[in-house]
Design a protein around this motif. Structure first.
Motif, PDB file in Angstrom:
ATOM      1  N   GLN A  66     -78.390  -7.424 123.085  1.00 13.45           N
ATOM      2  CA  GLN A  66     -79.474  -8.414 123.031  1.00 13.45           C
ATOM      3  C   GLN A  66     -80.653  -7.986 123.897  1.00 13.45           C
ATOM      4  O   GLN A  66     -81.810  -8.069 123.478  1.00 13.45           O
ATOM      5  CB  GLN A  66     -78.941  -9.774 123.480  1.00 13.45           C
ATOM      6  N   ALA A  67     -80.363  -7.512 125.106  1.00 13.33           N
ATOM      7  CA  ALA A  67     -81.425  -7.112 126.030  1.00 13.33           C
ATOM      8  C   ALA A  67     -82.179  -5.872 125.541  1.00 13.33           C
ATOM      9  O   ALA A  67     -83.382  -5.738 125.790  1.00 13.33           O
ATOM     10  CB  ALA A  67     -80.830  -6.850 127.413  1.00 13.33           C
ATOM     11  N   LEU A  68     -81.479  -4.981 124.850  1.00 17.16           N
ATOM     12  CA  LEU A  68     -82.057  -3.705 124.421  1.00 17.16           C
ATOM     13  C   LEU A  68     -82.725  -3.767 123.054  1.00 17.16           C
ATOM     14  O   LEU A  68     -83.397  -2.827 122.649  1.00 17.16           O
ATOM     15  CB  LEU A  68     -80.970  -2.624 124.399  1.00 17.16           C
ATOM     16  N   GLY A  69     -82.509  -4.861 122.321  1.00 16.19           N
ATOM     17  CA  GLY A  69     -83.052  -4.943 120.978  1.00 16.19           C
ATOM     18  C   GLY A  69     -82.308  -4.055 120.005  1.00 16.19           C
ATOM     19  O   GLY A  69     -82.902  -3.437 119.116  1.00 16.19           O
ATOM     20  N   THR A  70     -80.979  -3.999 120.159  1.00 14.74           N
ATOM     21  CA  THR A  70     -80.158  -3.225 119.235  1.00 14.74           C
ATOM     22  C   THR A  70     -78.934  -4.067 118.862  1.00 14.74           C
ATOM     23  O   THR A  70     -78.983  -5.296 118.941  1.00 14.74           O
ATOM     24  CB  THR A  70     -79.779  -1.863 119.858  1.00 14.74           C
ATOM     25  N   TYR A  71     -77.836  -3.427 118.454  1.00 17.53           N
ATOM     26  CA  TYR A  71     -76.692  -4.160 117.924  1.00 17.53           C
ATOM     27  C   TYR A  71     -75.384  -3.627 118.492  1.00 17.53           C
ATOM     28  O   TYR A  71     -75.274  -2.444 118.824  1.00 17.53           O
ATOM     29  CB  TYR A  71     -76.648  -4.063 116.392  1.00 17.53           C
ATOM     30  N   TYR A  72     -74.415  -4.531 118.600  1.00 17.50           N
ATOM     31  CA  TYR A  72     -73.050  -4.111 118.904  1.00 17.50           C
ATOM     32  C   TYR A  72     -72.171  -4.544 117.754  1.00 17.50           C
ATOM     33  O   TYR A  72     -72.519  -5.462 116.994  1.00 17.50           O
ATOM     34  CB  TYR A  72     -72.585  -4.681 120.248  1.00 17.50           C
ATOM     35  N   ASN A  73     -71.030  -3.884 117.593  1.00 18.71           N
ATOM     36  CA  ASN A  73     -70.154  -4.098 116.442  1.00 18.71           C
ATOM     37  C   ASN A  73     -68.879  -4.793 116.886  1.00 18.71           C
ATOM     38  O   ASN A  73     -68.225  -4.361 117.840  1.00 18.71           O
ATOM     39  CB  ASN A  73     -69.844  -2.743 115.791  1.00 18.71           C
ATOM     40  N   SER A  74     -68.521  -5.871 116.205  1.00 25.91           N
ATOM     41  CA  SER A  74     -67.345  -6.665 116.585  1.00 25.91           C
ATOM     42  C   SER A  74     -66.037  -5.900 116.425  1.00 25.91           C
ATOM     43  O   SER A  74     -65.040  -6.250 117.049  1.00 25.91           O
ATOM     44  CB  SER A  74     -67.278  -7.936 115.729  1.00 25.91           C
ATOM     45  N   GLY A  75     -66.038  -4.840 115.589  1.00 27.44           N
ATOM     46  CA  GLY A  75     -64.769  -4.202 115.248  1.00 27.44           C
ATOM     47  C   GLY A  75     -63.980  -5.076 114.295  1.00 27.44           C
ATOM     48  O   GLY A  75     -64.454  -6.123 113.841  1.00 27.44           O
ATOM     49  N   GLU A  76     -62.748  -4.673 113.993  1.00 22.10           N
ATOM     50  CA  GLU A  76     -61.990  -5.351 112.946  1.00 22.10           C
ATOM     51  C   GLU A  76     -61.179  -6.545 113.446  1.00 22.10           C
ATOM     52  O   GLU A  76     -60.302  -7.038 112.751  1.00 22.10           O
ATOM     53  CB  GLU A  76     -61.048  -4.361 112.254  1.00 22.10           C
ATOM     54  N   GLY A  77     -61.468  -7.033 114.653  1.00 28.06           N
ATOM     55  CA  GLY A  77     -60.662  -8.118 115.215  1.00 28.06           C
ATOM     56  C   GLY A  77     -61.316  -9.473 115.196  1.00 28.06           C
ATOM     57  O   GLY A  77     -60.915 -10.368 115.949  1.00 28.06           O
ATOM     58  N   GLY A  78     -62.326  -9.679 114.365  1.00 27.54           N
ATOM     59  CA  GLY A  78     -63.016 -10.958 114.364  1.00 27.54           C
ATOM     60  C   GLY A  78     -63.997 -11.057 115.523  1.00 27.54           C
ATOM     61  O   GLY A  78     -64.177 -10.126 116.305  1.00 27.54           O
ATOM     62  N   LEU A  79     -64.639 -12.209 115.633  1.00 27.98           N
ATOM     63  CA  LEU A  79     -65.650 -12.434 116.659  1.00 27.98           C
ATOM     64  C   LEU A  79     -65.257 -13.649 117.488  1.00 27.98           C
ATOM     65  O   LEU A  79     -65.094 -14.749 116.968  1.00 27.98           O
ATOM     66  CB  LEU A  79     -67.024 -12.667 116.014  1.00 27.98           C
ATOM     67  N   HIS A  80     -65.082 -13.441 118.797  1.00 30.43           N
ATOM     68  CA  HIS A  80     -64.712 -14.540 119.695  1.00 30.43           C
ATOM     69  C   HIS A  80     -65.784 -15.628 119.624  1.00 30.43           C
ATOM     70  O   HIS A  80     -66.982 -15.348 119.570  1.00 30.43           O
ATOM     71  CB  HIS A  80     -64.563 -14.020 121.122  1.00 30.43           C
TER      72      HIS A  80
END
Length: 501
Positions: A192-206
């Motif tokens: 969020q701070a960098l203006g990019t994205y992270y990937n949840s992986g295959e375990g759903g999203l908390h």
């Protein structure tokens, strides 16, 4: 008496003169290397459990500890390495497959290290990034092959859904379960701070991380863990995981010991049960089947989100990517054989797949030759270690890069390659509450921001040195690269010339 055929891999050296018996090493080691004998009032060391995570060394207040490779090795043999013999001993004693984590550690060529970057001199002057604008923004998604004008003559600037990155680096897929809650929080806040994205992986999203949805890529894997309508709508993009660089052709396995209440609820599986992803998606056996899932996910989210298809780098990757580009997908993520993982069969991790450098170059060339390069954007992953690797990947044809292991190292990972045990002393690859707490997400988030900020500055410096002022001008620009110590075949696949030409 049962014989232990293996001597400890590592040796713990404790300086008695410096040791103040604070017992910090006893408290900090989750692997049980240290215990305190009350009767003898001494610290007892069991080196058979040591994975060389360096936690005790880093925290010892008097620097009394040192962990080093055990020099009590087996007799040297050019064919039978000590590691090979150790692995046979283990399998002969257990009858099970060998499990390993992180990326391929074998001494295969690292092509990034054999590629050099060009610099401008005199006739094509360089650009000073401190005084002149440098564009590091990237838009990922399908692009029109040519400029289109409206009836009134104005340019039609409408595009299919895009991901906007302020820097061409994203955080790769690492599932909640394989890594801790605090890792995901660090990644989400940093993205969020960098203006990019992270990937949840295959375990759903908390549920706590839905607020970071605008900077989240949600993943749909073969096990469909944690996949539901709200999950799909929460992310900025959806990634279909077909393969992974560390274990091409097989599925995933999260041991039940890591499936606590939170992981259970997030993945929508019973607490304490193993989460096993099948090798194939049981509804995908062709490009036509893949297209059906792509369209289904677009339908489910109102055609508002780009769809990524992630595949492992294998020998026919160019043909596979060509099919994916025609499936309706907007982005292809290619994961090379050095990509990290929480756990993979050792034999597959170390012997299956191809380097991301060769795969990326082959895919970019194939899509260009077929005239469909604008159909998709390309993300390269699998051991992107520095800003120089990012620059080289983009010049070979990538639009952006995924980083996983580099991000974990920024969080404190020491690459001890024992993630599968779930006892990470740095609070990263674990679900044990007292271990998870060792990673402060506020500190972790800041370290990730620092890392990518530093890379962004270096990317601008390198682009300026090349006389290039935008990522778009660098993408696929192989003239900016030269090879050293490579065969002609390797140079041909990479599409670059040898240094000096």
């Amino acid at each position: 008496m049962k014989i232990n055929y293996l001597s400890p891999e590592f040796e713990v050296v404790r300086n008695e003169d410096r040791c103040i018996k604070c017992l910090l090493c006893v408290k900090q080691c989750a692997n049980g290397v240290y215990t305190y004998d009350e009767t003898k009032q001494t610290i007892v060391i069991d080196e058979t459990n040591c994975v060389n995570c360096q936690r005790c060394v880093a925290l010892c207040p008097t620097r009394a500890l040192k962990v080093r490779k055990n020099d009590c090795g087996l007799r040297e043999n050019g064919n039978w390495s000590e590691n090979t013999i150790r692995e046979i001993f283990k399998q002969a004693g257990s009858g099970g497959i060998l499990l390993s984590s992180m990326g391929n550690p074998e001494k295969y060529p690292v092509y990034w290290d054999k590629i050099l970057i060009n610099a401008s001199q005199v006739t094509n002057p360089s650009i000073d990034p401190l005084r002149e604008p440098m564009e590091t923004r990237v838009f990922l998604g399908k692009k029109p092959p040519s400029m289109v004008r409206k009836e009134d003559g104005s340019i039609d600037c409408s595009l299919p859904p895009q991901l906007k990155l302020d820097v061409p680096v994203m955080f790769a897929a690492m599932s909640y379960g394989s890594v801790s809650y605090n890792v995901h929080k660090s990644l989400a806040k940093a993205a969020q701070a960098l203006g990019t994205y992270y990937n949840s992986g295959e375990g759903g999203l908390h549920e706590d991380f839905y607020c970071y949805g605008e900077n989240t890529v949600v993943q749909v894997a073969s096990g469909r863990f944690g996949v539901h309508k709200n999950y799909l709508e929460a992310g900025a993009a959806i990634e279909i995981k077909m393969g992974q660089g560390a274990k091409p052709g097989i599925g995933g396995h999260l041991p039940g010991v890591k499936v606590g209440p939170d992981v259970s609820r997030t993945r929508m599986i019973p607490e304490g049960t193993d989460a096993i992803s099948p090798a194939p998606h049981h509804d995908i056996y062709s490009i036509e089947d893949l297209r059906q899932l792509v369209i289904s996910l677009k339908e489910a989210t109102g055609y508002q989100k780009p769809i990524i298809v992630k595949v492992a780098a294998v020998h026919n990757i160019a043909a596979i990517a060509s099919g994916i580009a025609r499936s309706g997908a907007d982005i292809i993520a290619i994961d090379g054989f050095r990509g990290g993982t929480g756990a993979a069969p050792t034999r597959i991790r170390d012997n299956v797949g191809i380097p991301i450098e060769l795969a990326l170059a082959s895919v970019d060339r194939q899509l260009r030759d077929e005239g469909i390069r604008t159909n998709v954007s390309l993300i390269a992953g699998g051991s992107i270690r520095s800003s120089a690797d990012v620059i080289k990947a983009i010049a070979l044809g990538a639009d952006a890069c995924y980083i996983g292991t580099a991000a974990l190292i920024a969080l404190g990972c020491h690459l001890c390659r024992s993630c599968q045990k779930g006892k990470c002393n740095w609070g990263i690859a674990t679900q044990v509450p007292e271990l998870v707490e060792r990673l402060d997400p506020e500190v972790g988030y800041q370290r990730l921001v620092n890392l990518i900020t530093a890379w962004k500055r270096e990317i601008k410096e390198m682009m300026g040195g090349m006389g290039i002022n935008s990522i778009e001008a660098l993408r696929g620009n192989r003239l900016m690269l030269r090879g050293v110590g490579l065969t002609q075949k390797e140079l041909d696949i990479l599409g670059i010339k040898h240094a000096g030409e």
